[in-house]
Every structure is written in C-alpha cells, then in structure tokens.
Design a protein around this motif. Sequence first.
Motif, PDB file in Angstrom:
ATOM      1  N   ARG A  21       0.841  -1.191   0.000  1.00  0.00           N
ATOM      2  CA  ARG A  21       0.000   0.000   0.000  1.00  0.00           C
ATOM      3  C   ARG A  21       0.879   1.246   0.000  1.00  0.00           C
ATOM      4  O   ARG A  21       2.048   1.197   0.360  1.00  0.00           O
ATOM      5  N   GLY A  22       0.267   2.369  -0.386  1.00  0.00           N
ATOM      6  CA  GLY A  22       1.001   3.628  -0.407  1.00  0.00           C
ATOM      7  C   GLY A  22       1.891   3.758  -1.623  1.00  0.00           C
ATOM      8  O   GLY A  22       3.074   4.124  -1.517  1.00  0.00           O
ATOM      9  N   LEU A  23       1.334   3.455  -2.798  1.00  0.00           N
ATOM     10  CA  LEU A  23       2.084   3.565  -4.050  1.00  0.00           C
ATOM     11  C   LEU A  23       1.782   4.906  -4.726  1.00  0.00           C
ATOM     12  O   LEU A  23       0.626   5.333  -4.786  1.00  0.00           O
ATOM     13  N   ASP A  24       2.821   5.559  -5.260  1.00  0.00           N
ATOM     14  CA  ASP A  24       2.600   6.780  -6.043  1.00  0.00           C
ATOM     15  C   ASP A  24       1.937   6.453  -7.373  1.00  0.00           C
ATOM     16  O   ASP A  24       1.138   7.233  -7.900  1.00  0.00           O
ATOM     17  N   ALA A  25       2.289   5.296  -7.922  1.00  0.00           N
ATOM     18  CA  ALA A  25       1.717   4.840  -9.194  1.00  0.00           C
ATOM     19  C   ALA A  25       1.934   3.343  -9.285  1.00  0.00           C
ATOM     20  O   ALA A  25       2.803   2.781  -8.615  1.00  0.00           O
ATOM     21  N   MET A  26       1.123   2.691 -10.096  1.00  0.00           N
ATOM     22  CA  MET A  26       1.308   1.264 -10.308  1.00  0.00           C
ATOM     23  C   MET A  26       2.556   1.030 -11.159  1.00  0.00           C
ATOM     24  O   MET A  26       2.856   1.816 -12.073  1.00  0.00           O
ATOM     25  N   PRO A  27       3.318  -0.034 -10.898  1.00  0.00           N
ATOM     26  CA  PRO A  27       4.525  -0.287 -11.697  1.00  0.00           C
ATOM     27  C   PRO A  27       4.195  -0.649 -13.135  1.00  0.00           C
ATOM     28  O   PRO A  27       3.154  -1.231 -13.425  1.00  0.00           O
ATOM     29  N   ARG A  28       5.111  -0.286 -14.024  1.00  0.00           N
ATOM     30  CA  ARG A  28       5.031  -0.677 -15.423  1.00  0.00           C
ATOM     31  C   ARG A  28       6.311  -1.423 -15.780  1.00  0.00           C
ATOM     32  O   ARG A  28       7.305  -1.365 -15.040  1.00  0.00           O
ATOM     33  N   LEU A  29       6.281  -2.126 -16.899  1.00  0.00           N
ATOM     34  CA  LEU A  29       7.465  -2.884 -17.307  1.00  0.00           C
ATOM     35  C   LEU A  29       8.683  -1.972 -17.394  1.00  0.00           C
ATOM     36  O   LEU A  29       8.618  -0.881 -17.968  1.00  0.00           O
ATOM     37  N   GLY A  30       9.775  -2.419 -16.787  1.00  0.00           N
ATOM     38  CA  GLY A  30      11.003  -1.652 -16.816  1.00  0.00           C
ATOM     39  C   GLY A  30      11.132  -0.627 -15.712  1.00  0.00           C
ATOM     40  O   GLY A  30      12.146   0.069 -15.634  1.00  0.00           O
ATOM     41  N   GLU A  32      10.567   0.497 -11.405  1.00  0.00           N
ATOM     42  CA  GLU A  32      10.474   0.027 -10.021  1.00  0.00           C
ATOM     43  C   GLU A  32       9.710   1.067  -9.210  1.00  0.00           C
ATOM     44  O   GLU A  32       9.948   2.267  -9.342  1.00  0.00           O
ATOM     45  N   ARG A  33       8.772   0.600  -8.389  1.00  0.00           N
ATOM     46  CA  ARG A  33       8.022   1.477  -7.502  1.00  0.00           C
ATOM     47  C   ARG A  33       8.254   1.040  -6.061  1.00  0.00           C
ATOM     48  O   ARG A  33       8.584  -0.116  -5.792  1.00  0.00           O
ATOM     49  N   PHE A  34       8.048   1.971  -5.120  1.00  0.00           N
ATOM     50  CA  PHE A  34       8.223   1.665  -3.713  1.00  0.00           C
ATOM     51  C   PHE A  34       6.927   1.942  -2.957  1.00  0.00           C
ATOM     52  O   PHE A  34       6.233   2.927  -3.237  1.00  0.00           O
ATOM     53  N   ALA A  35       6.593   1.049  -2.043  1.00  0.00           N
ATOM     54  CA  ALA A  35       5.372   1.168  -1.261  1.00  0.00           C
ATOM     55  C   ALA A  35       5.693   1.684   0.137  1.00  0.00           C
ATOM     56  O   ALA A  35       6.800   1.498   0.647  1.00  0.00           O
ATOM     57  N   GLU A  36       4.718   2.331   0.754  1.00  0.00           N
ATOM     58  CA  GLU A  36       4.898   2.822   2.119  1.00  0.00           C
ATOM     59  C   GLU A  36       4.792   1.691   3.131  1.00  0.00           C
ATOM     60  O   GLU A  36       5.498   1.679   4.139  1.00  0.00           O
ATOM     61  N   THR A  37       3.895   0.732   2.870  1.00  0.00           N
ATOM     62  CA  THR A  37       3.692  -0.359   3.825  1.00  0.00           C
ATOM     63  C   THR A  37       3.527  -1.676   3.081  1.00  0.00           C
ATOM     64  O   THR A  37       3.171  -1.708   1.897  1.00  0.00           O
TER      65      THR A  37
END
Length: 315
Positions: A21-30, A32-37
Amino acid sequence: MNAGRNLVLSIGRLYCDIVFRGLDAMPRLGEERFAETVAIVPGGGGFITAAHLAALGTRAGLLARIGTDPLSGTLSPALAESGVDLRWLERTPEAGPQPTVVMVREGERAFLSRRAGSARPATLDAALADPAARHLHIAEFATLAEIPDLIDRAKSAGLTVSLDPSWDDDWIRRPDLIERSVGVDIFLPNSAEARAIAGCEDLDEAGDHLARHFPVVVVKDGANGARLFQRDTMLALPAPEGGPVLDTTGAGDAFNAGFLAAWLARHPPERALADGIACGTLSVRSVGGAGTRLDPADVNAMSRNLLRRHERIDA
C-alpha cells in the motif's frame, strides 16, 4: 435445523497475500516502484469467508491445501489465531508456495498470483462426512472446475451449497459455467461477474436470468450495496455512505460470511442482505481480506441502521 449440524465448510485455494500500500503509481514494465507499507496475510476466498464466519460466531472449517515452504509457513500464526477449524487443512510440499502480490492504490487493486498443485485436499471426504457439517461454501468456480463432483458429493452428504464464482478469465464467460454449477443453493457473484455470466449489461436482467437457475442469487455491487433475487422477487439495499477504505481485498468474501451466517440462522432475506453489506463495508477498513476480526456488535449495529434507512425510504 439440527442443533448438532452447525458447521460450515469453506473450500478454496489458500494464498499468501503480500499486500503493498502507499504507491505513487502502479509499476510498469522496466520500472520500479516503492510502497509505504507491506503486510503478509492469509488470502483466498475460502479462508477469508471462514475467518469472518468464525468471528461472527458461526463454526467454520477450512478445506484447503498449504505448502511446507518457508513462505507458506509465515501464515501459521494468523491461521491459528483466526478461530477457523483447521482439521482439514492439508499440508503438502506440492501446494506451495502459492503467493499473491496485491498492489493497492487509491482504492484500486492489481493482483499477481501463482497456483500450485491441485485445489482438491486429501481431507475432502472426511470433512464432508463430519456429522456436524451443514453447509459447504465454494469460494471460487475454478475450485469447482477442478472438483466437478463437489456439489453432488456435498448434496449426498446432506449439505446445502453456496458458490462465489470469483472472476476467472478462463471460466467467467464459458457457456457451461451455469450447467457445471447445478445444485448450488445460493449463488454469490459480484455485479461484473453476474453480467458476464448472464451475458447482459442490465444488472436486474442479469439477476433475473441467474435466478432461473439458482434458488437464491445475491449480487454484490460494491458501493451500491447488493441485490437479492429469489423466485419472482428482488430486494435491493444500498451500502452505507462514507467511511474509510484502506483495502477492498476480500470485501466480497466478508459479505459472503455475513450473508451466510444470517441466512443459515434463518433470518429474513433483508436481514441477511444487510448483514452481508455490513460485513463487506467493515472489512475494507483494514489491510488484507481478514486483516481484522469483525465485531458482531458492529455488524449488528450497521445492519440495523441499513434496515431502518431502507424502511424510511420505502415509507
């Protein structure tokens, strides 16, 4: 009802849900995203429904398989604390790991899952033969497809049966889905599933179509509440307005638990519908399908408010 037959069996795959949870945006191919929890919790409609049934005071047993790998092992404490009867939980290396990655952003979710081994537990015969067993809830059509004689076996044992088809791209629009589900007493799709199975966009038409094949059809419609179709009657109740929404994972399974607990206790249809909506609404206020045990007092209060509001609108 025979007081000795008070056990609801719930069957379906048991997943290890890894909820971000706590994503700025959903990941796309290529990217990396970081979640808050992040939370790691038991998942799958069979367990979630059983856990909420247990919280509501209904004796519930889980029919499922779980791996012996380290990831599956992380679920042991939560399973033990759930209040669910785990006598029929088969533990075998073939059944794991079975993870689901859940990404939650602004109320929307994306899932990535792995199915491992068969959905049929070796404990199936023993569970259905238990003299206390009264009802079998099938948490996904995919499990029924793997065990095509499941409904007949439950009926032969004297159990009533409910089915949540649960969206599955391989099955949801198959013309033989209804035929394979013959014998189900309570059919519990959400609105998208009902429309896809019935092949029509109008929700009332879809419900009417399904009610020709199942004695009771309950269509869950998210923030719009739910509708019950039985014979030539239709009952609709709205969902409560407002309230926090942390994670909608498993809200439909929580609804199933509330509805089934009330229905099997022989409460009126409108009470069962209101209890289902209350359970679904309360469940989204925590992370994971069964992240927080439902409080029967909270469910009862919200259900009564829904029924009072419905009475005022009708008047």
